[in-house]
Write an enzyme that holds these catalytic residues in place. Structure first.
Site, mmCIF file in Angstrom:
data_model
loop_
_atom_site.group_PDB
_atom_site.id
_atom_site.type_symbol
_atom_site.label_atom_id
_atom_site.label_comp_id
_atom_site.label_asym_id
_atom_site.label_seq_id
_atom_site.Cartn_x
_atom_site.Cartn_y
_atom_site.Cartn_z
ATOM 1 N N ASP A 53 0.908 -1.154 -0.212
ATOM 2 C CA ASP A 53 -0.073 0.088 0.176
ATOM 3 C C ASP A 53 0.932 1.268 0.008
ATOM 4 O O ASP A 53 1.560 1.543 0.757
ATOM 5 C CB ASP A 53 -0.955 -0.031 1.332
ATOM 6 N N THR A 86 -3.423 5.370 -3.683
ATOM 7 C CA THR A 86 -2.066 6.320 -3.112
ATOM 8 C C THR A 86 -1.149 6.082 -3.949
ATOM 9 O O THR A 86 -0.259 7.165 -4.071
ATOM 10 C CB THR A 86 -1.946 5.863 -1.588
ATOM 11 N N THR A 87 -0.566 4.926 -4.435
ATOM 12 C CA THR A 87 0.334 4.869 -5.126
ATOM 13 C C THR A 87 0.253 5.354 -6.353
ATOM 14 O O THR A 87 1.273 6.296 -7.003
ATOM 15 C CB THR A 87 0.742 3.296 -5.524
ATOM 16 N N ASP A 374 -9.149 -0.071 1.286
ATOM 17 C CA ASP A 374 -9.278 0.422 0.276
ATOM 18 C C ASP A 374 -10.465 -0.131 -0.756
ATOM 19 O O ASP A 374 -11.070 0.926 -1.335
ATOM 20 C CB ASP A 374 -8.036 0.059 -0.665
HETATM 21 P P1 ADP Z 1 -3.177 2.331 -5.790
HETATM 22 O O1 ADP Z 1 -2.232 2.264 -4.415
HETATM 23 O O2 ADP Z 1 -2.627 3.419 -6.815
HETATM 24 O O3 ADP Z 1 -4.461 1.732 -5.739
HETATM 25 P P2 ADP Z 1 -2.813 -0.544 -6.625
HETATM 26 O O4 ADP Z 1 -1.184 -1.434 -6.194
HETATM 27 O O5 ADP Z 1 -3.627 -0.871 -5.819
HETATM 28 O O6 ADP Z 1 -2.169 1.087 -6.335
HETATM 29 O O7 ADP Z 1 -2.873 -0.569 -8.356
HETATM 30 C C1 ADP Z 1 -3.790 -0.213 -8.922
HETATM 31 C C2 ADP Z 1 -3.681 -0.122 -10.216
HETATM 32 O O8 ADP Z 1 -3.740 -1.664 -10.715
HETATM 33 C C3 ADP Z 1 -4.923 0.629 -10.853
HETATM 34 O O9 ADP Z 1 -4.293 1.296 -12.036
HETATM 35 C C4 ADP Z 1 -5.710 -0.501 -11.441
HETATM 36 O O10 ADP Z 1 -6.656 -0.259 -12.530
HETATM 37 C C5 ADP Z 1 -4.885 -1.773 -11.858
HETATM 38 N N1 ADP Z 1 -5.282 -3.027 -11.704
HETATM 39 C C6 ADP Z 1 -6.162 -3.614 -10.817
HETATM 40 N N2 ADP Z 1 -6.790 -4.976 -11.009
HETATM 41 C C7 ADP Z 1 -6.048 -5.122 -12.289
HETATM 42 C C8 ADP Z 1 -6.007 -6.326 -13.279
HETATM 43 N N3 ADP Z 1 -6.727 -7.194 -12.765
HETATM 44 N N4 ADP Z 1 -5.370 -6.081 -14.421
HETATM 45 C C9 ADP Z 1 -4.648 -5.061 -14.450
HETATM 46 N N5 ADP Z 1 -4.588 -3.892 -13.696
HETATM 47 C C10 ADP Z 1 -5.227 -3.992 -12.712
HETATM 48 MG MG MG Z 2 -5.247 0.202 -4.773
#
Ligand code: ADP
Ligand code: MG
Length: 525
Positions: A53, A86-87, A374
């Site tokens: 996270d 957040t990322t 989240d």
């Molecule tokens: P954040 O802290 O920004 O939420 P995450 O590590 O949760 O970071 O990653 C979020 C990103 O992963 C988003 O851009 C989301 O669209 C993408 N994502 C989530 N599930 C999938 C998937 N199954 N395939 C590709 N991208 C995905």
């Molecule tokens: Mg996320």
């Protein structure tokens, strides 16, 4: 200025600040997306946090650099406002600044970049809102998709369906107020054994072992005062001249405690939850009356109990009447793992519920909690505005494309800045590809081609390594997540670009400790 003041000016100041921001973004970059890696942070005390996270990584790192801290603030704002993304917000900030630096190198003035970024950011909000799809509480499948999208790639991923069931039911029961959903963690068991309790689970045992362990059809009293004799304010000494006086004094105390308990009993209450202490003697009388009591219940828990059971929190035992009591189907002490907890279940029309998370270790549990928070934030954000977008980089690709079209309407240098802004947005799909071990250039080329064909939700399936329709694949995120991430990233980028003079002050300590300025001499500079 004091002797140890350091000053950095102009391009050097900008370069330093941008470097710091880029480094922060670089730190969390590898955690983005389902194929992102986790980080293990060990603090000075040896405590370990393992997380994927963004905001947690940055908070745990205890960053000192002032500019880097501004980027950390972006993550915190995103966490407050949405709960997820957040990322994304942090790497967007880093990329906006990186692209700004290229423009600075080409002698584009910061104010021009700021102007162009501002225009692009504003347009981005409109473009995103325009492309978003509508969603309602009745779209159960889509809501489930939002939850699984948030959890995919996190530690709790294996149980994402189960967690989605729990979250959906929780929201159905209490609505969209996040505060009404309590998350309680207990080690032992697996994530799959997590459950939704329609009522409250308290991390508390009954105060006295001779109290009933389980009660049915329970009237509940909530107190934020102690069931104790008030200690006198000052340290008073009681002079006792003979033993009978002492006994009389003790008797009087005991009598008032007994009266307090009798008042509670008279209302018909069968369970008492008290924010403060319960005197030993009161405990004895309560258990004699067959009452279940717990003490030192957190204020926030007491408030949740009030919403769950319909009870009113009372501050004076004298004022307690049957009207202020709440109701629960059962109140029961149960052993979870090796700790006793109190379950207050079967509330009629509960306005507050508890998600009891289970997991093998505290690290697993902590990461599950972050994932579920989240997901909860995402569902709430989606339902509040009723707007969602396709994830997996789809929304970003479409936005970048539309922003480039918009940029052509701007004058020369501002156009450059708006184009740099559009390029920066693509950092999301690019990073998703990189983290999945895919070739970002190939992937972005193909994504662009699909978007040009008009497939607005063309995104990157990081598991299969190919371009898919993210909407159809159920990779869905709330519009608000994207709006907020771009808004804060732009704000912090502008803030940092405006700085051309960094004055790192002489140590603060020097100030107040300076000798008073008298006629005789100035303090040494
Ligand atoms: P954040 O802290 O920004 O939420 P995450 O590590 O949760 O970071 O990653 C979020 C990103 O992963 C988003 O851009 C989301 O669209 C993408 N994502 C989530 N599930 C999938 C998937 N199954 N395939 C590709 N991208 C995905
Ligand atoms: Mg996320």
């Amino acid at each position: 200025m004091p002797q140890d003041t350091q000053r950095t000016l102009g391009r050097d100041a900008q370069r330093n600040n941008i470097l710091a921001a880029k480094l922060v973004a670089e730190t969390v970059r590898t955690t983005l997306g389902p194929k992102g890696m986790d980080k293990m942070i060990v603090d000075a005390m040896g405590d370990v946090v393992v997380t994927n996270d963004g905001v947690t990584v940055l908070e745990e790192m205890q960053i000192e650099h002032p500019t880097a801290k501004m980027i950390v603030e972006v993550a915190k704002t995103q966490d407050d406002q949405v709960g997820d993304g957040t990322t994304t917000a942090v790497i967007l900030s880093g990329e906006l600044l990186k692209n700004a630096e290229h423009l600075l190198d080409q002698n584009v003035h910061p104010t021009v970049i700021i102007k162009g970024y501002g225009l692009a950011a504003e347009k981005a909000q409109a473009i995103l809102s325009e492309m978003a799809e509508t969603i309602t509480a009745a779209d159960k499948d889509k809501l489930r998709n939002i939850i699984t999208t948030a959890i995919t790639g996190k530690g709790a991923e294996a149980s994402k369906e189960k967690l989605a069931d729990i979250l959906l039911e929780a929201i159905e029961t209490v609505g969209l107020n996040k505060d009404d959903i309590k998350i309680e963690k207990k080690t032992g068991g697996s994530t799959e054994e997590s459950e939704l309790i329609k009522g409250i689970v308290l991390d508390k045992e009954r105060v006295h072992s001779s109290m009933p362990q389980k009660l049915g059809d329970v009237k509940i009293a909530l107190l934020d005062c102690a069931i104790e004799i008030k200690e006198t304010e000052a340290d008073t000494k009681i002079q006792v001249t003979d033993p009978s006086q002492l006994q009389a004094f003790i008797d009087r105390e005991e009598r008032s405690l007994k009266e307090m308990v009798e008042k509670i009993v008279a209302t018909g209450a069968k369970a008492v939850f008290c924010q403060k202490g319960i005197d030993d003697i009161a405990q004895y009388y309560l258990s004699k009356a067959g009452i279940y009591a717990a003490r030192r219940v957190a204020k926030s828990d007491l408030e949740k109990l009030a919403r769950a059971t319909g009870a009113t929190i009372i501050s004076k035992i004298n004022e307690l009447t049957s009207l202020q009591l709440g109701y629960a189907g059962t109140v029961e002490e149960q052993k979870i793992g090796d700790e006793e907890m109190t379950y207050i279940k079967g509330c009629r029309n509960p306005k507050s519920v508890t998600i009891l998370l289970r997991g093998g270790t505290t690290h697993v549990l902590a990461e599950s909690e972050r994932a579920i928070k989240d997901a909860l934030g995402d569902v709430v954000a989606a339902l509040e505005s009723g707007k969602v977008v396709g994830g997996a980089g789809a929304a970003e690709m479409e936005l970048a494309k539309k922003l480039r079209e918009y940029a052509t309407s701007l004058s020369g240098r501002e156009q450059l800045a708006a184009l740099a802004f559009a390029d920066a947005i693509e950092v999301v799909p690019r990073t998703l590809a990189e983290n999945a071990g895919l070739d970002p250039i190939d992937m972005l080329t193909e994504l662009k081609a699909r978007h040009d064909e008009g497939i607005k939700w063309a995104g990157l399936d990081v598991f299969e390594g190919k371009v898919v329709n993210s909407w159809e694949k159920g990779i869905i995120e709330p519009l608000k997540l994207k709006l907020q991430a771009i808004k804060s990233a732009n704000e912090v980028a502008q803030l940092i670009l405006r700085i051309d003079d960094v004055i790192a002050g002489g140590s603060k300590k020097a100030g107040p400790q300076m000798p008073p300025m008298g006629m005789g001499g100035m303090p040494q500079m």
